[in-house]
Design a protein around this motif. Structure first.
Motif, mmCIF file in Angstrom:
data_model
loop_
_atom_site.group_PDB
_atom_site.id
_atom_site.type_symbol
_atom_site.label_atom_id
_atom_site.label_comp_id
_atom_site.label_asym_id
_atom_site.label_seq_id
_atom_site.Cartn_x
_atom_site.Cartn_y
_atom_site.Cartn_z
ATOM 1 N N UNK A 61 0.239 8.453 4.165
ATOM 2 C CA UNK A 61 0.389 7.077 3.682
ATOM 3 C C UNK A 61 1.275 6.261 4.613
ATOM 4 N N UNK A 62 2.302 6.879 5.170
ATOM 5 C CA UNK A 62 3.155 6.192 6.145
ATOM 6 C C UNK A 62 2.349 5.826 7.391
ATOM 7 N N UNK A 63 1.566 6.791 7.889
ATOM 8 C CA UNK A 63 0.704 6.499 9.044
ATOM 9 C C UNK A 63 -0.274 5.375 8.724
ATOM 10 N N UNK A 64 -0.870 5.408 7.536
ATOM 11 C CA UNK A 64 -1.835 4.373 7.154
ATOM 12 C C UNK A 64 -1.195 2.991 7.118
ATOM 13 N N UNK A 65 0.056 2.936 6.691
ATOM 14 C CA UNK A 65 0.767 1.652 6.659
ATOM 15 C C UNK A 65 0.918 1.082 8.061
ATOM 16 N N UNK A 66 1.302 1.935 9.002
ATOM 17 C CA UNK A 66 1.468 1.490 10.389
ATOM 18 C C UNK A 66 0.124 1.095 10.984
ATOM 19 N N UNK A 67 -0.893 1.910 10.716
ATOM 20 C CA UNK A 67 -2.241 1.619 11.202
ATOM 21 C C UNK A 67 -2.762 0.303 10.624
ATOM 22 N N UNK A 72 -9.217 0.865 3.808
ATOM 23 C CA UNK A 72 -8.983 2.282 4.104
ATOM 24 C C UNK A 72 -7.695 2.811 3.452
ATOM 25 N N UNK A 73 -6.525 2.133 3.614
ATOM 26 C CA UNK A 73 -5.325 2.643 2.916
ATOM 27 C C UNK A 73 -5.476 2.635 1.409
ATOM 28 N N UNK A 74 -6.167 1.615 0.866
ATOM 29 C CA UNK A 74 -6.355 1.580 -0.588
ATOM 30 C C UNK A 74 -7.156 2.791 -1.065
ATOM 31 N N UNK A 124 0.830 -1.197 0.000
ATOM 32 C CA UNK A 124 0.000 0.000 0.000
ATOM 33 C C UNK A 124 0.870 1.255 0.000
ATOM 34 N N UNK A 125 1.928 1.248 0.811
ATOM 35 C CA UNK A 125 2.832 2.405 0.848
ATOM 36 C C UNK A 125 3.564 2.561 -0.480
ATOM 37 N N UNK A 126 4.017 1.438 -1.065
ATOM 38 C CA UNK A 126 4.691 1.506 -2.361
ATOM 39 C C UNK A 126 3.804 2.126 -3.422
ATOM 40 N N UNK A 127 2.522 1.757 -3.380
ATOM 41 C CA UNK A 127 1.569 2.358 -4.320
ATOM 42 C C UNK A 127 1.450 3.855 -4.072
ATOM 43 N N UNK A 128 1.342 4.250 -2.794
ATOM 44 C CA UNK A 128 1.196 5.656 -2.460
ATOM 45 C C UNK A 128 2.392 6.490 -2.892
ATOM 46 N N UNK A 129 3.598 5.966 -2.678
ATOM 47 C CA UNK A 129 4.806 6.710 -3.049
ATOM 48 C C UNK A 129 4.880 6.893 -4.561
ATOM 49 N N UNK A 130 4.567 5.840 -5.313
ATOM 50 C CA UNK A 130 4.601 5.966 -6.776
ATOM 51 C C UNK A 130 3.472 6.860 -7.281
ATOM 52 N N UNK A 131 2.311 6.834 -6.646
ATOM 53 C CA UNK A 131 1.206 7.702 -7.054
ATOM 54 C C UNK A 131 1.558 9.165 -6.812
ATOM 55 N N UNK A 132 2.217 9.432 -5.699
ATOM 56 C CA UNK A 132 2.608 10.809 -5.397
ATOM 57 C C UNK A 132 3.580 11.344 -6.437
#
Length: 353
Positions: A168-174, A203-205, A139-147
């Protein structure tokens, strides 16, 4: 006449009958899934037994192979980028590296979890803790590439764009925390456990895809970033929703318990659709990355170690810490009760202690 009535009743209540039979014959079957009747491995298998089971037809065999083979595909893609691009001096490729790395990790963790989860109750939980951590990293990898590549022109350098990766980092931990916690409520409240687990990943997605959904479905006029990648993004989005539906609905096995135990049950379809969706996601990201390079290098925030590789490294360390916190009570606390009977067996063979 009585016999005929019994036969008619059984035929009309096939699902009830199959569930009744399996719970009568195998009342101590551990790790049983909804509407999956047969094909379970022994719940105290050795590591060797788990590996050998990959070459036998069980209800987990295709779960393992669909993700294990996919790992090698994404690893090949990652190595291609590493060998053919000057990645160490081209920061623009770093978000793609993070994404491809996460695409390698999540199917590998999943295949390992499905392989070794029947060694014990402890192993079952801990294996899936790592599986959840890997999905959160994806999920984080997707977020970083989307950004870096996907965000619409109208949102570049906006407040949302600035806060996107920290959230996105917080969402990964959550996500890792909630998914791991959901396993502890599984016995007392299976439905609550399933709801929490779905929430942990839905939620992260949804957050990660806010810029993509806006770009594809809501944006009108200037700044909407219309290019060849949009059609590929739509394909990925449709497959993502199909993947989530299969995970939640348990179809088709819920309609015909026992018919799809070995081939064709929802988790296998979930794996296949998820991997195909990830493939289209990767293609869309690469297309945007190439088509928008000159524009993004000028107008978008600088890509740095902190907002790409560093963010992923921090999340890996924190997720491993969370997994350790949830695993320690299982490893050193009161041994979890294993509901598997020593003499119970799913295939009619005498089980070993």
């Amino acid at each position: 006449m009585l016999v005929q009535l019994i036969v008619i009743f059984v035929l009309l209540n096939e699902k009830w009958f199959l569930c009744y039979v399996v719970r009568t014959l195998f009342p101590f079957q551990a790790f049983q899934e909804d509407s999956i009747i047969f094909g379970y491995r022994h719940p105290r298998s050795s590591a060797t037994d788990c590996v050998l089971s990959l070459f036998q037809l069980t209800n987990e065999t295709l779960n393992v192979w669909t993700h294990f083979l996919s790992t090698w595909y994404f690893l090949w893609k990652l190595m291609t980028v590493l060998l053919m691009k000057d990645v160490w001096y081209d920061e623009y490729t770093w978000p793609l590296l993070v994404f491809l790395f996460s695409c390698c990790v999540y199917p590998l963790a999943s295949s390992c979890a499905h392989t070794f989860s029947t060694m014990s109750t402890r192993a079952h939980h801990i294996c899936y803790f790592f599986d959840y951590g890997a999905l959160s990293l994806y999920s984080l990898g997707s977020g970083i590439s989307y950004s870096a590549y996907i965000i619409p022109d109208a949102w570049i350098n906006s407040t949302f764009h600035t806060c996107y990766i920290p959230v996105a980092v917080f969402n990964t931990i959550f996500s890792t925390s909630l998914a791991c916690y959901s396993r502890f409520s599984e016995r007392q409240s299976p439905r609550l456990s399933k709801v929490l687990r779905i929430l942990a990943f839905v939620y992260p997605y949804l957050f990660d895809n806010i810029p993509l959904f806006y770009r594809l479905f809501l944006c009108v006029g200037e700044g909407c970033t219309v290019n060849e990648a949009n059609s590929i993004h739509i394909q990925h989005t449709l497959l993502a929703f199909l993947t989530g539906f299969l995970f939640a609905a348990h179809l088709p096995e819920r309609l015909a318990p026992g018919r799809f135990d070995y081939i064709g049950h929802s988790h296998q379809l979930f794996h296949v659709c998820g991997i195909i969706g990830t493939h289209f996601q990767m293609k869309a990201i690469e297309t945007d990355m190439v088509l928008r390079r000159s524009q993004l290098l000028v107008s978008a925030p600088a890509i740095t170690f902190n907002n790409t590789l560093g963010a992923a490294l921090v999340c890996v360390c924190i997720s491993l810490g969370i997994i350790c916190i949830y695993s320690l009570p299982l490893l050193y606390g009161t041994p979890p009760r294993n509901t598997a009977n020593k003499d119970a067996c799913t295939d009619g063979k005498k089980c070993k202690d």
